[in-house]
Design an enzyme around this catalytic site. Structure first.
Site, PDB file in Angstrom:
ATOM      1  N   VAL A  56       0.832  -1.205   0.000  1.00  0.00           N
ATOM      2  CA  VAL A  56       0.000   0.000   0.000  1.00  0.00           C
ATOM      3  C   VAL A  56       0.868   1.257   0.000  1.00  0.00           C
ATOM      4  O   VAL A  56       0.567   2.225  -0.703  1.00  0.00           O
ATOM      5  CB  VAL A  56      -0.951   0.012   1.215  1.00  0.00           C
ATOM      6  N   ALA A  75      10.083   5.274   6.336  1.00  0.00           N
ATOM      7  CA  ALA A  75      10.732   4.229   7.128  1.00  0.00           C
ATOM      8  C   ALA A  75      10.469   2.874   6.489  1.00  0.00           C
ATOM      9  O   ALA A  75       9.321   2.514   6.223  1.00  0.00           O
ATOM     10  CB  ALA A  75      10.213   4.248   8.563  1.00  0.00           C
ATOM     11  N   GLY A  96     -10.947  -1.023   2.340  1.00  0.00           N
ATOM     12  CA  GLY A  96     -10.051  -0.605   1.277  1.00  0.00           C
ATOM     13  C   GLY A  96     -10.509   0.688   0.635  1.00  0.00           C
ATOM     14  O   GLY A  96     -10.626   1.721   1.292  1.00  0.00           O
ATOM     15  N   ILE A 100     -13.421   1.491  -0.508  1.00  0.00           N
ATOM     16  CA  ILE A 100     -14.818   1.877  -0.304  1.00  0.00           C
ATOM     17  C   ILE A 100     -14.910   2.866   0.855  1.00  0.00           C
ATOM     18  O   ILE A 100     -14.495   2.562   1.967  1.00  0.00           O
ATOM     19  CB  ILE A 100     -15.687   0.653   0.019  1.00  0.00           C
ATOM     20  N   GLY A 129      -2.698 -13.133  -6.039  1.00  0.00           N
ATOM     21  CA  GLY A 129      -2.317 -12.165  -5.026  1.00  0.00           C
ATOM     22  C   GLY A 129      -3.443 -11.719  -4.120  1.00  0.00           C
ATOM     23  O   GLY A 129      -3.267 -10.816  -3.299  1.00  0.00           O
ATOM     24  N   GLU A 149      -2.957 -14.544   0.994  1.00  0.00           N
ATOM     25  CA  GLU A 149      -1.588 -14.722   1.451  1.00  0.00           C
ATOM     26  C   GLU A 149      -1.206 -16.197   1.395  1.00  0.00           C
ATOM     27  O   GLU A 149      -2.062 -17.082   1.267  1.00  0.00           O
ATOM     28  CB  GLU A 149      -1.453 -14.214   2.891  1.00  0.00           C
ATOM     29  N   LYS A 192     -12.618  -5.898  11.024  1.00  0.00           N
ATOM     30  CA  LYS A 192     -13.347  -4.827  10.346  1.00  0.00           C
ATOM     31  C   LYS A 192     -14.743  -4.658  10.940  1.00  0.00           C
ATOM     32  O   LYS A 192     -15.228  -3.527  11.093  1.00  0.00           O
ATOM     33  CB  LYS A 192     -13.436  -5.146   8.855  1.00  0.00           C
TER      34      LYS A 192
END
Length: 435
Positions: free
Chosen positions: A18, A47, A138, A140, A191, A194, A209
């Site tokens: 991201v 970082a 995400g 939305i 993708g 995971e 969430k």
């Protein structure tokens, strides 16, 4: 004469799936943001865990650093964006940034779901923003509508598909007849999942969430541990076929409800597979898309739909928060975050729903009567029942009327004890057709 835009220096913690797209999006949208918001975003320090990895980004020398804490507390940084994920060190870094008077933008659902109230209190003490639109769905926009547009609405329920991985898998199983293992493997190859898909397929991701959604929708404090969750790993091809025959589809749903209780309002939050009527708006949400369905006393029904996962959509949500934080920073203002106090969380055993069950049974007289007697004993009413197959392949598929979870569990326990019932297969909650 037009005044020069305020320059807002951004410190970024994490530059992965991201963070990388966010850097590119800031570069791409910089002038449009200047024109629209009057601020110029400058990503000053980033970082990372490795200085040698090729990220495909055009960053000046000295921008990358291994010292995340220095970015969080650097007096030359105006806004901090946290995209590391996990609880620690993200929590300590955010608290350090807030303590230094810096607004924080994060997409960290696990952290907000478990420590959101603590972070919100720290932000309030510092008089700065804590924004987390990307933590729920995400790309939305659901956090901001719940916090702002619907702040005065009497929201009774929020129900949605908030995990793109599981929705992709269930879509493949439904539309292509793909088995669960093959659909999961495809999701991993694309993708969407995971290497260790447990958080997605067992409902932990959606549970975090759901905790955030319930906290915002009902003005109360809900943490991830309050959320009952079941995953999709037990969903079979037979379940998918039965749902289709009954004009339903199976989706992994997050369900957040505010219910009347004996001592005041209660909150019920759960994540589980559910049979959704084909006519319901959520039934048509396919592949990796997400959707959140909001029900309010005055506004009626609303649905927010779009890509809920992926680096680009999530980076877009982060950028929206970043622009808000930057503008508020220049004005010396901040948006309030209200997690509220603790409400009574209704245990799963006290929640109510219709249920779908499949039973492998002996095909002989008296079987239906013995099964019906078990349901009657536990005050669970059967809405519909049909038999599939004959002889050794006999299977009964039924749907109940709305029943209490504890009563249904007791029914299943006693059904397993009947000599004529070889196996109790799937038990799946059903979204009532009138909902």
């Amino acid at each position: 004469m037009t005044s020069a835009p305020a320059i807002v220096r951004v410190g970024l913690l994490g530059c992965g799936n991201v963070g990388g797209p966010l850097v590119s999006l800031v570069d791409e949208r910089r002038e449009a943001i200047v024109d629209g918001a009057g601020v110029r975003l400058d990503i000053t320090r980033v970082a990372v865990r490795s200085l040698t990895r090729d990220r495909g980004l055009d960053l000046d020398d000295g921008v990358l650093t291994l010292d995340a804490e220095s970015v969080a507390t650097d007096p030359d940084i105006d806004v901090v964006v946290e995209l590391i994920g996990g609880i620690e060190p993200a929590r300590e870094l955010i608290l350090a940034a807030l303590g230094a008077g810096k607004p924080v933008v994060t997409g960290n659902k696990e952290l907000i779901a478990n420590h959101g109230a603590e972070l919100a209190e720290a932000a309030a003490r510092a008089g700065v923003d804590l924004l987390f639109e990307a933590a729920v769905a995400g790309g939305i926009p659901i956090v901001r509508p719940l916090r702002e547009s619907l702040a005065g609405e009497d929201i009774t329920r929020v129900m949605g598909i908030v995990n793109g991985t599981t929705n992709f898998i269930l879509t493949r199983m439904t539309e292509e007849g793909t088995g669960y293992a093959d659909a999961l493997a495809e999701a991993q190859s694309l993708g969407y999942a995971e290497r260790d898909p447990t958080a997605d397929v067992e409902g932990y991701d959606a549970g975090a969430k759901a905790a955030i959604i319930a906290s915002l929708a009902f003005g109360t404090r809900v943490v991830a541990g309050d959320v009952y969750h079941e995953g999709i790993s037990g969903i079979s091809a037979h379940d998918i076929a039965s749902a289709s025959r009954l004009d339903h589809v199976i989706k992994l749903l997050a369900v957040c409800e505010r219910l009347p209780g004996a001592d005041g309002p209660e909150v019920a939050v759960r994540v589980h597979p559910a049979m959704v009527p084909a006519q319901h708006p959520l039934a048509g949400v396919r592949d990796s898309f997400n959707a959140v369905f909001v029900e309010g006393a005055s506004v009626g029904d609303l649905m927010f739909y779009g890509r809920g996962a992926g680096g680009g959509p999530t980076a877009s949500a982060v950028l929206g928060d970043l622009v808000d934080a930057a503008v508020n920073r220049t004005k010396g203002t901040a948006a309030a975050v209200g997690f509220g106090g603790r409400a009574r969380i209704r245990p799963i055993d006290e929640q109510r729903s219709p249920f779908y069950l499949s039973l492998d049974v002996e095909d002989r007289p008296g079987v239906l009567r013995s099964i019906a007697e078990v349901f009657e004993t536990h005050d669970v009413s059967i809405r519909s029942l049909e038999q599939e197959g004959i002889g050794a392949d006999a299977r009964i598929v039924l749907i109940t009327h709305v029943a209490r979870e504890a009563d249904l569990r007791a029914t299943v326990r006693d059904l397993r004890g009947l000599p004529t019932v070889h196996e109790v297969g799937s038990v799946i909650r059903v979204v009532a057709s009138e909902e």
